[in-house]
Design an enzyme around this catalytic site. Structure first.
Site, PDB file in Angstrom:
ATOM      1  N   HIS A   1      55.949  83.316 -12.212  1.00 46.43           N
ATOM      2  CA  HIS A   1      55.875  83.918 -10.785  1.00 46.43           C
ATOM      3  C   HIS A   1      55.601  85.244 -10.868  1.00 46.43           C
ATOM      4  O   HIS A   1      55.045  85.890  -9.874  1.00 46.43           O
ATOM      5  CB  HIS A   1      57.098  83.355  -9.929  1.00 46.43           C
ATOM      6  N   GLU A   2      56.447  85.962 -11.628  1.00 43.93           N
ATOM      7  CA  GLU A   2      56.662  87.473 -11.596  1.00 43.93           C
ATOM      8  C   GLU A   2      55.366  88.257 -12.137  1.00 43.93           C
ATOM      9  O   GLU A   2      54.833  89.023 -11.713  1.00 43.93           O
ATOM     10  CB  GLU A   2      57.847  87.968 -12.289  1.00 43.93           C
TER      11      GLU A   2
ATOM     12  N   CYS B   1      58.931  83.025  -1.828  1.00 42.28           N
ATOM     13  CA  CYS B   1      58.735  84.451  -2.380  1.00 42.28           C
ATOM     14  C   CYS B   1      59.087  85.309  -1.340  1.00 42.28           C
ATOM     15  O   CYS B   1      59.197  85.165  -0.304  1.00 42.28           O
ATOM     16  CB  CYS B   1      57.194  84.709  -2.759  1.00 42.28           C
TER      17      CYS B   1
ATOM     18  N   HIS C   1      52.596  88.168  -9.856  1.00 45.93           N
ATOM     19  CA  HIS C   1      52.485  89.333  -9.084  1.00 45.93           C
ATOM     20  C   HIS C   1      52.088  90.730  -9.717  1.00 45.93           C
ATOM     21  O   HIS C   1      51.288  91.271  -9.000  1.00 45.93           O
ATOM     22  CB  HIS C   1      53.919  89.690  -8.821  1.00 45.93           C
TER      23      HIS C   1
HETATM   24 ZN   LIG Z   1      57.481  86.621  -5.402  1.00 46.40          ZN
END
Ligand SMILES: [Zn+2]
Lengths: 173, 172
Positions: free
Chosen positions: B145-146, B103, B149
């Site tokens: 993954h996004e 990341c 966030h």
């Molecule tokens: Zn990331």
């Protein structure tokens, strides 16, 4: 100014070793870098990157009470600490086979000739006493690309050794 | 066009749940241009989420086409180019896969994370139109993954052991 050392400790495994070592290091104002603990065949082993204000001899003396108490063999090397420079592996190789001498040598030699830079290797013996199973995982960088490694693996593969290669695609986002 | 600075763990702003976007205006579109530039300037260049530059809104961009170009012919990487994901919502998950992630907000560290192999999601684009996407493999991983966030989660919250994992792929 503090110096970096590679501290290696080996001994009989027992409960609480890591806590006792790291507490002693902390009490002596040491900082830790990367570390790896392994239990190999019932033996305790750990390698720790330690930064310390004094020299190797002083560090050894500081640790003596705990290494004596736990009967640990100690080895200290002054090192250059290349932190924050991890190399990302792009390939992983698994080897499964009947336990026999030369398996690691045969596989790693063939892969090295084909351009593999090994970053991580661990192996284990499973199965039973009369039928041991050897399991090895390697991660590394394919310097000459994946294809030479694949042909090396085809050469190694036999009914006694089961080798698999898989690319590692690291997603950074 | 400007690029933002990526904020790094343990910045608290990476831990908060982002707010939905309500207005699809020129400000949003300008922000998207800069967010995209920041993504392509980064080490991975395949995805970015607004909280990574300190903006607490449910906005992400994913574009894994650069990875697809590097993929080998016998293992093509399916993707749909640049996806602007505003208020995204995954509605279907299928399968599980272990894969290595890093990341931009956690430099110099990578680890294994389990993600759904295939997902279907709804998201709004820059014009405020709802879109539906089905993603798989590497692209599905980037989207998950996004979206993490946007929910204040990092891949280091989901790590599984780096050792002894069976890394076999279905396509062997
Ligand atoms: Zn990331």
């Amino acid at each position: 100014m503090s110096n970096w050392f590679m501290l290696t400790l080996v001994g009989k495994d027992r409960a609480g070793i890591v806590a006792q070592i790291t507490t002693t290091l902390f009490e002596n104002n040491c900082n830790l870098g990367e570390a790896s603990m392994m239990r190999l065949g019932g033996n305790f082993s750990i390698m720790l990157m330690v930064s310390y204000q004094g020299d190797a001899k002083a560090l050894k003396n500081r640790l003596a009470p705990v290494t004596d108490r736990l009967a640990l063999k100690i080895h200290i090397d002054a090192i250059e600490a290349k932190l924050h420079q991890h190399v990302i592996p792009d390939v992983r190789i698994s080897v499964l086979g009947a336990d026999r001498a030369g398996i690691v040598s045969q596989v790693t030699s063939a892969l090295s000739d084909a351009g593999l830079d090994i970053l991580d290797l661990e192996s284990d013996v499973g199965g039973s006493q009369d039928k041991p199973l050897y399991i090895m995982h390697i991660e590394g960088r394919a310097i000459k690309g994946i294809e030479p490694l694949e042909s090396a693996i085809t050469q190694i593969r036999s009914n006694k050794i089961d080798v698999h290669l898989s690319p590692i695609e690291t997603m950074i986002a | 066009m400007t690029t933002y600075e990526i904020i790094k763990y343990p910045d608290e702003r990476l831990k908060s749940i982002a707010e939905p976007v309500g207005k699809f205006d020129d400000n949003l579109r300008k922000f998207l241009v800069d967010l995209e530039a920041t993504m392509y300037a980064g080490p991975g260049g395949v995805g970015i989420a607004a909280p990574q530059i300190g903006k607490n809104q449910r906005i992400a961009i994913v574009d894994v086409s650069s990875m697809a170009k590097r993929a080998r012919k016998n293992r093509p990487l399916k993707h749909q180019g640049k996806m602007v994901l505003i208020n995204p919502e995954i509605i279907e998950w299928e399968g599980m896969a272990i894969g290595r992630e890093g990341c931009m907000s956690v430099p110099d560290y990578t680890g294994n994370v389990i993600r759904a192999e295939k997902i279907t999601l709804n998201a709004y684009n820059a014009k405020g139109e709802q879109q539906s996407y089905t993603c798989e493999g590497f692209e599905a991983r980037a989207v998950q993954h996004e979206i993490d966030h946007l929910d204040g989660l990092l891949f280091i919250d989901r790590l599984v052991s780096r050792r002894n994992d069976l890394f076999r792929r279905k396509t062997k």
